[in-house]
Design a protein around this motif. Structure first.
Motif, short mmCIF file in Angstrom:
data_model
loop_
_atom_site.label_atom_id
_atom_site.label_comp_id
_atom_site.label_asym_id
_atom_site.label_seq_id
_atom_site.Cartn_x
_atom_site.Cartn_y
_atom_site.Cartn_z
N ARG A 12 0.83 -1.21 0.00
CA ARG A 12 0.00 0.00 0.00
C ARG A 12 0.86 1.25 0.00
NH1 ARG A 12 -4.52 -1.52 4.51
NH2 ARG A 12 -5.74 -2.95 3.20
N ARG A 15 2.46 1.70 -3.43
CA ARG A 15 1.47 2.22 -4.39
C ARG A 15 1.24 3.71 -4.20
NH1 ARG A 15 -2.95 -1.04 -6.91
NH2 ARG A 15 -3.93 0.98 -6.73
N LYS A 23 0.59 2.10 -10.94
CA LYS A 23 -0.30 1.64 -9.87
C LYS A 23 -1.22 0.51 -10.32
CE LYS A 23 -0.41 5.78 -7.10
NZ LYS A 23 -1.22 6.79 -6.46
N LEU A 26 0.33 -2.96 -9.82
CA LEU A 26 0.77 -3.32 -8.47
C LEU A 26 -0.44 -3.70 -7.61
CD1 LEU A 26 3.47 -0.61 -7.80
CD2 LEU A 26 3.77 -2.93 -8.61
N LYS A 27 -0.90 -4.92 -7.80
CA LYS A 27 -2.02 -5.45 -7.04
C LYS A 27 -1.66 -6.82 -6.50
CE LYS A 27 -5.50 -3.02 -9.67
NZ LYS A 27 -6.69 -3.09 -10.48
#
Length: 114
Positions: A12, A15, A23, A26-27
């Motif tokens: 988090r 990000r 972004k 980036l999960k």
């Protein structure tokens, strides 16, 4: 790979600091998340992002940390610069290419041979 609470918090924070176009990839659902973080680490100049990614790789395990360190060693070369008795380590980029790509030196319109 299983993520713990600290890794989720680090992601988090990463990000929050990366550019908007990065972004989306980036999960936690992305199976190549750590590979993309490695690429961001290699290309990034932001110290905050690099520190967060390094901490993420440390929590991911020693195999990820060694992979990150190996690539850093391959990218950087360190030379010792001595000037008037003072020694300084200077990082230099590895030379890519040969002398064939260089333009010849010119003097008054004629090429100069070294």
């Amino acid at each position: 790979m299983k993520y713990d609470r600290a890794m989720i918090d680090l992601l988090r924070e990463i990000r929050r600091h990366v550019a908007i176009d990065l972004k989306a990839s980036l999960k936690l659902a992305n199976p190549d998340l750590l590979y993309e973080l490695r690429d961001i680490y290699r290309s990034g100049n932001d110290a905050v992002i690099n520190a967060l990614i390094k901490e993420m790789f440390f929590k991911a395990g020693p195999e990820w940390m060694t992979q990150l360190e190996e690539e850093l060693i391959q990218q950087k070369q360190v030379t010792l610069k001595v000037y008037r008795g003072q020694q300084e380590l200077v990082e230099t980029a590895p030379e890519q290419g040969t002398n064939e790509n260089k333009k010849p030196k010119m003097y008054r319109g004629y090429p100069v041979v070294d």
